[in-house]
Motif scaffolding. Structure first.
Motif, PDB file in Angstrom:
ATOM      1  N   VAL A  29       0.858  -1.186   0.000  1.00  0.00           N
ATOM      2  CA  VAL A  29       0.000   0.000   0.000  1.00  0.00           C
ATOM      3  C   VAL A  29       0.896   1.239   0.000  1.00  0.00           C
ATOM      4  CG1 VAL A  29      -1.793   1.271   1.236  1.00  0.00           C
ATOM      5  CG2 VAL A  29      -1.823  -1.240   1.228  1.00  0.00           C
ATOM      6  N   ALA A  30       0.633   2.167  -0.902  1.00  0.00           N
ATOM      7  CA  ALA A  30       1.557   3.283  -1.112  1.00  0.00           C
ATOM      8  C   ALA A  30       1.572   4.265   0.054  1.00  0.00           C
ATOM      9  CB  ALA A  30       1.188   4.011  -2.406  1.00  0.00           C
ATOM     10  N   ARG A  31       0.410   4.608   0.597  1.00  0.00           N
ATOM     11  CA  ARG A  31       0.314   5.590   1.677  1.00  0.00           C
ATOM     12  C   ARG A  31      -0.665   5.070   2.723  1.00  0.00           C
ATOM     13  NH1 ARG A  31       0.749  11.307   2.643  1.00  0.00           N
ATOM     14  NH2 ARG A  31      -0.762  11.927   4.254  1.00  0.00           N
ATOM     15  N   VAL A  32      -0.333   5.265   3.997  1.00  0.00           N
ATOM     16  CA  VAL A  32      -1.208   4.832   5.089  1.00  0.00           C
ATOM     17  C   VAL A  32      -1.316   5.964   6.098  1.00  0.00           C
ATOM     18  CG1 VAL A  32      -1.638   3.130   6.897  1.00  0.00           C
ATOM     19  CG2 VAL A  32      -0.461   2.425   4.795  1.00  0.00           C
ATOM     20  N   ASP A  33      -2.563   6.423   6.329  1.00  0.00           N
ATOM     21  CA  ASP A  33      -2.849   7.410   7.360  1.00  0.00           C
ATOM     22  C   ASP A  33      -3.546   6.708   8.517  1.00  0.00           C
ATOM     23  OD1 ASP A  33      -1.857   9.303   5.637  1.00  0.00           O
ATOM     24  OD2 ASP A  33      -3.823  10.079   5.048  1.00  0.00           O
ATOM     25  N   GLY A  34      -3.156   7.010   9.741  1.00  0.00           N
ATOM     26  CA  GLY A  34      -3.707   6.329  10.899  1.00  0.00           C
ATOM     27  C   GLY A  34      -4.346   7.268  11.890  1.00  0.00           C
ATOM     28  N   ILE A  35      -5.337   6.748  12.614  1.00  0.00           N
ATOM     29  CA  ILE A  35      -5.961   7.495  13.697  1.00  0.00           C
ATOM     30  C   ILE A  35      -6.217   6.555  14.855  1.00  0.00           C
ATOM     31  CG2 ILE A  35      -8.325   7.147  12.824  1.00  0.00           C
ATOM     32  CD1 ILE A  35      -8.884  10.057  13.860  1.00  0.00           C
ATOM     33  N   ASP A  36      -6.024   7.057  16.070  1.00  0.00           N
ATOM     34  CA  ASP A  36      -6.273   6.252  17.260  1.00  0.00           C
ATOM     35  C   ASP A  36      -6.707   7.177  18.393  1.00  0.00           C
ATOM     36  OD1 ASP A  36      -5.605   3.181  18.034  1.00  0.00           O
ATOM     37  OD2 ASP A  36      -5.410   4.463  19.803  1.00  0.00           O
ATOM     38  N   LEU A  37      -7.448   6.604  19.323  1.00  0.00           N
ATOM     39  CA  LEU A  37      -7.970   7.359  20.455  1.00  0.00           C
ATOM     40  C   LEU A  37      -6.922   7.621  21.525  1.00  0.00           C
ATOM     41  CD1 LEU A  37     -10.692   8.454  21.663  1.00  0.00           C
ATOM     42  CD2 LEU A  37     -10.995   6.183  22.697  1.00  0.00           C
ATOM     43  N   THR A  38      -5.879   6.779  21.557  1.00  0.00           N
ATOM     44  CA  THR A  38      -5.016   6.697  22.729  1.00  0.00           C
ATOM     45  C   THR A  38      -3.616   7.258  22.467  1.00  0.00           C
ATOM     46  OG1 THR A  38      -6.189   4.649  23.244  1.00  0.00           O
ATOM     47  CG2 THR A  38      -4.221   5.120  24.521  1.00  0.00           C
ATOM     48  N   PRO A  39      -3.205   8.285  23.193  1.00  0.00           N
ATOM     49  CA  PRO A  39      -1.880   8.870  22.965  1.00  0.00           C
ATOM     50  C   PRO A  39      -0.732   7.876  23.120  1.00  0.00           C
ATOM     51  CG  PRO A  39      -3.214  10.341  24.320  1.00  0.00           C
ATOM     52  CD  PRO A  39      -3.990   9.058  24.184  1.00  0.00           C
ATOM     53  N   ALA A  40      -0.813   6.977  24.101  1.00  0.00           N
ATOM     54  CA  ALA A  40       0.296   6.042  24.322  1.00  0.00           C
ATOM     55  C   ALA A  40       0.444   5.068  23.164  1.00  0.00           C
ATOM     56  CB  ALA A  40       0.090   5.282  25.630  1.00  0.00           C
ATOM     57  N   MET A  41      -0.665   4.659  22.555  1.00  0.00           N
ATOM     58  CA  MET A  41      -0.583   3.784  21.382  1.00  0.00           C
ATOM     59  C   MET A  41      -0.009   4.554  20.193  1.00  0.00           C
ATOM     60  SD  MET A  41      -1.782   0.814  22.466  1.00  0.00           S
ATOM     61  CE  MET A  41      -2.668  -0.250  21.326  1.00  0.00           C
ATOM     62  N   ALA A  87       6.848   5.918  16.591  1.00  0.00           N
ATOM     63  CA  ALA A  87       8.192   5.348  16.673  1.00  0.00           C
ATOM     64  C   ALA A  87       8.408   4.280  15.611  1.00  0.00           C
ATOM     65  CB  ALA A  87       8.415   4.760  18.067  1.00  0.00           C
ATOM     66  N   ARG A  88       7.342   3.567  15.255  1.00  0.00           N
ATOM     67  CA  ARG A  88       7.459   2.521  14.232  1.00  0.00           C
ATOM     68  C   ARG A  88       7.679   3.136  12.860  1.00  0.00           C
ATOM     69  NH1 ARG A  88       4.150  -1.565  15.915  1.00  0.00           N
ATOM     70  NH2 ARG A  88       5.435  -3.388  15.573  1.00  0.00           N
ATOM     71  N   GLY A  89       7.053   4.255  12.579  1.00  0.00           N
ATOM     72  CA  GLY A  89       7.343   5.005  11.362  1.00  0.00           C
ATOM     73  C   GLY A  89       6.692   4.501  10.094  1.00  0.00           C
ATOM     74  N   ALA A  90       5.646   3.686  10.200  1.00  0.00           N
ATOM     75  CA  ALA A  90       5.026   3.142   8.995  1.00  0.00           C
ATOM     76  C   ALA A  90       3.994   4.082   8.385  1.00  0.00           C
ATOM     77  CB  ALA A  90       4.359   1.801   9.306  1.00  0.00           C
ATOM     78  N   HIS A  91       3.403   4.959   9.190  1.00  0.00           N
ATOM     79  CA  HIS A  91       2.327   5.812   8.707  1.00  0.00           C
ATOM     80  C   HIS A  91       2.850   7.111   8.118  1.00  0.00           C
ATOM     81  CE1 HIS A  91       0.201   3.133  11.531  1.00  0.00           C
ATOM     82  NE2 HIS A  91      -0.854   3.364  10.775  1.00  0.00           N
ATOM     83  N   ASP A  92       2.152   7.596   7.103  1.00  0.00           N
ATOM     84  CA  ASP A  92       2.482   8.880   6.512  1.00  0.00           C
ATOM     85  C   ASP A  92       1.850  10.028   7.298  1.00  0.00           C
ATOM     86  OD1 ASP A  92       3.778   8.180   3.686  1.00  0.00           O
ATOM     87  OD2 ASP A  92       2.203   6.734   4.132  1.00  0.00           O
ATOM     88  N   ARG A  93       0.769   9.742   7.997  1.00  0.00           N
ATOM     89  CA  ARG A  93       0.077  10.740   8.816  1.00  0.00           C
ATOM     90  C   ARG A  93      -0.555  10.009   9.988  1.00  0.00           C
ATOM     91  NH1 ARG A  93      -5.465  13.794   6.804  1.00  0.00           N
ATOM     92  NH2 ARG A  93      -5.911  14.995   8.700  1.00  0.00           N
TER      93      ARG A  93
END
Length: 232
Positions: free
Chosen positions: A73-85, A91-97
């Motif tokens: 997948v060329a681009r991945v944007d992520g959203i999550d409820l939890t700051p610690a996650m 740190a993993r660096g896989a998401h573009d946003r």
């Protein structure tokens, strides 16, 4: 459906945001690829490398986003409820946003994605309909929404999503039971049509990572995947 009638363990139960914020530090040692990633790998109707942009809903520590990138997948944007996650996802660096927020109201652009995913989150939602409506809003015509969930069968056996605060100190995270028919009703109301379904049984591969589950629940379905598509 309320989980409490099925609860056989009666662990102390945390709200979703609080639970995942606390679990984040040990999440990677608890959740394993046989539960969720294996289902992504087994889907036949999804050509992952053909997608230009994915919305990773409830992206967690970034496990799903990292797999999507490896799958092409060329681009991945992520959203999550939890700051610690989210901290671990960054740190993993896989998401573009990455954004902190509600997966049912992401604020991401309408129609900007050709793929959306949600992994191991639906059991924490009291109502599935907002998730399906938001996934539909995010996707362009012809887009696909891939949902991987903790199987309602396991919840109805009395096993809520849980983790150990410390050895011998398990706590659960608020959970709800959604039957497959609940997913179908919510998805159809949003405008999706089902392309594929897969169920993941506890098999001999689990013996090394979850020996207690393998001994007690072999051949029981532990997770499932649904592939939904917007008509082109």
């Amino acid at each position: 459906m309320d989980f409490s009638p099925f609860d056989t363990r009666h662990y102390p139960t945390l709200p979703v945001a609080e639970g995942y914020d606390e679990w984040a530090a040990s999440y990677e040692t608890t959740v394993f690829d046989l539960l969720d990633i294996r289902l992504f790998e087994r889907l036949e109707s999804v050509d992952w490398a053909a997608y230009r942009c994915a919305a990773d809903l409830a992206c967690g520590t970034g496990r799903t986003g990292a797999w999507l990138k490896r799958a092409g997948v060329a681009r991945v944007d992520g959203i999550d409820l939890t700051p610690a996650m989210l901290e671990r996802a960054r740190a993993r660096g896989a998401h573009d946003r990455l954004a902190q927020g509600d997966l049912a109201a992401t604020g991401f652009e309408s129609g900007a994605y050709d793929l959306a995913t949600a992994c191991l989150v639906d059991e924490h939602l009291a109502d599935l309909r907002p998730l399906y409506r938001e996934a539909f809003r995010l996707l362009a015509p012809g887009g696909r929404f891939v949902l991987v969930g903790y199987h309602p069968h396991f919840l109805m056996l009395g096993i809520a999503t849980h983790f150990d605060r410390a050895p011998g100190e398990p706590v659960a995270i608020e959970s709800h039971v959604h039957l497959t028919s609940d997913h179908v009703a919510a998805a159809h109301a949003a405008g999706f049509r089902l392309q594929e379904m897969a169920e993941n049984l506890v098999d001999d591969d689990w013996a090394a990572v979850k020996p207690k589950w393998h001994a007690r629940y072999r051949r029981h379905p532990a997770s499932f995947a649904l592939v939904w598509q917007i008509p082109a």
